[in-house]
Design an enzyme around this catalytic site. Structure first.
Site, PDB file in Angstrom:
ATOM      1  N   THR A 150       0.633  -0.710  -0.203  1.00 18.94           N
ATOM      2  CA  THR A 150       0.520  -0.225   0.024  1.00 18.94           C
ATOM      3  C   THR A 150       0.902   1.120   0.126  1.00 18.94           C
ATOM      4  OG1 THR A 150       0.097   0.276   2.313  1.00 18.94           O
ATOM      5  CG2 THR A 150      -2.276  -0.832   1.041  1.00 18.94           C
ATOM      6  N   THR A 187       1.653  -9.269  11.953  1.00 20.19           N
ATOM      7  CA  THR A 187       2.170  -8.118  11.217  1.00 20.19           C
ATOM      8  C   THR A 187       0.828  -7.777  10.571  1.00 20.19           C
ATOM      9  OG1 THR A 187       3.767  -6.860   9.505  1.00 20.19           O
ATOM     10  CG2 THR A 187       3.332  -9.665   9.197  1.00 20.19           C
TER      11      THR A 187
END
Length: 404
Positions: A150, A187
């Site tokens: 992203t 994560t």
């Protein structure tokens, strides 16, 4: 641990692909990835502890109830969290991918990352799945790793090889993460593959222990995402003797898995949104490991420490202050603090009191891309480290207009 080229397809029995499906407006950005095992793989996973969980995560949890899977579909650009029809769209993604691959829908896992609260353009994903599946290959790992990014500025993938009782085994992985990172599981998103033959309970134990020592020691901004998950898929294609107990092969496997996950964790910390440097806090001679972890994470999570590191200011007072509010009891009068980079060390505090040091030398040392903050408690034999980054103007800029 010998690192080798490759990511999630370095291990035998896996193919991957990544394409631009149209989820993201920028056509130069890949936004849909597919990871497929040639046969049913043993799987383990860890998930976010955020009470608000994204629908793809909930679907994946259901599908992994039997501890096995064949494929993972991952999209970037949309988190499918707190979104209209989110659960139904996550299920639809799994069903359509299963139809294209010719597998059972419950053997397909789904993951998403991006903006929270917006409807997932599932029609776009469904339309792209046939093209995506046609691109599956052992050379597709890098495109898959690119497609899950992203705000990341670097692609995060690695692989290691090891021998277990004379048989070569490989572990590969890819991850994405740059902002909204303060994991308490794994994560933002991490996918690890191995061709090791290992029983599922032991794979889960290994993953849980490794995430606690790697991904769970990362903090970029103190925000735990709604979408966090870490998945490990084991194909068994190396045909090593099945690991069914905690023997020497198990210990070697855990060591290699730790190397992969630590490399990915450090890469995420270094690529924190707007970051200019990777920070590692090493706490030594603590009374126990849990205390050392809490102290190290408190330091790398401190906004004041992070801004001082951005400003190349050797303000050790912020470090000892962060230690003090960690919740760990210790004697401040035994604490030593030093900054280190590129083989150089600058002592700034001894026994809780400041030392005279050369400010120009400090400025030069803190100008490095990787800086260690070393804390010695002189209170035991335990140690731990944690990973973070500095806090820059760039972080505010990125997150001030992230959605718009």
């Amino acid at each position: 641990m010998p690192f080798i080229n490759g990511g999630v397809t370095a291990a035998k029995g896996f193919t991957a692909a990544g394409i631009h499906a149209g989820i993201r407006k920028n056509k130069s950005k890949l936004d849909l990835a597919l990871l497929v095992a040639d046969a049913t793989a043993v799987c383990a996973a860890t998930y976010t502890t955020n009470v608000v969980k994204a629908d793809p995560l909930l679907v994946t949890q259901q599908h992994l109830a039997n501890g096995q899977a064949r494929a993972v579909v991952i999209n970037s650009g949309n988190a499918n969290a707190c979104a209209i029809d989110g659960y139904a769209n996550a299920q639809l993604t799994a069903r359509e991918a299963a139809a294209v691959l010719g597998v059972d829908p419950t053997d397909v896992l789904v993951a998403s990352t991006g903006v929270i609260g917006q409807r997932l353009p599932v029609e776009t994903i469904v339309a792209a799945l046939p093209t995506l599946s046609q691109k599956l290959s052992v050379d597709g790992a890098h495109d898959a790793a690119l497609a899950i990014m992203t705000t990341d500025t670097t692609c995060k993938e690695c692989a290691v090889a090891l021998e277990l009782s004379g048989v070569q085994v490989t572990i590969g992985g890819m991850a994405k993460g740059s902002g909204m990172i303060h994991p308490n599981m794994g994560t933002m998103l991490a996918f690890v593959t191995t061709d090791c033959a290992i029983e599922r309970p032991l794979l889960q134990q290994a993953l849980r222990g490794v995430t606690d020592k790697t991904f769970n020691r990362v903090s970029v901004d103190g925000d735990t995402s709604t979408n966090d998950m870490c998945i490990v898929m084991a194909s068994g294609a190396a045909h090593n003797a099945l690991i069914s107990e905690k023997n020497d092969d198990y210990a070697a496997f855990v060591q290699a898995l730790t190397a992969v996950c630590r490399t990915l964790a450090r890469a995420m910390a270094a690529d924190g949104e707007g970051a200019s440097k990777l920070l590692t806090c090493n706490v030594s001679n603590a009374p126990d490991e849990a205390s050392a972890v809490a102290l190290a994470k408190s330091v790398i999570s401190s906004s004041l420490v992070k801004t001082a590191m951005f400003g190349r200011d050797a303000n050790w007072g912020r470090v000892i202050c962060a230690l003090g509010y960690s919740g760990v009891a210790f004697d401040p009068n035994t604490v030593d603090i030093a900054f280190a980079a590129d083989g150089q060390t600058l002592a700034v505090c001894r026994q809780g009191r400041g030392l005279d040091f050369d400010e120009d030398a400090a400025l030069a040392l803190l100008s490095h891309h990787e800086v260690d903050i070393n804390v010695d408690l002189h209170a035991g034999n335990a140690s731990a480290d944690a990973y973070g980054c500095d806090l820059t103007y760039g972080y505010v800029k990125i997150n001030g207009d992230y959605r718009t």
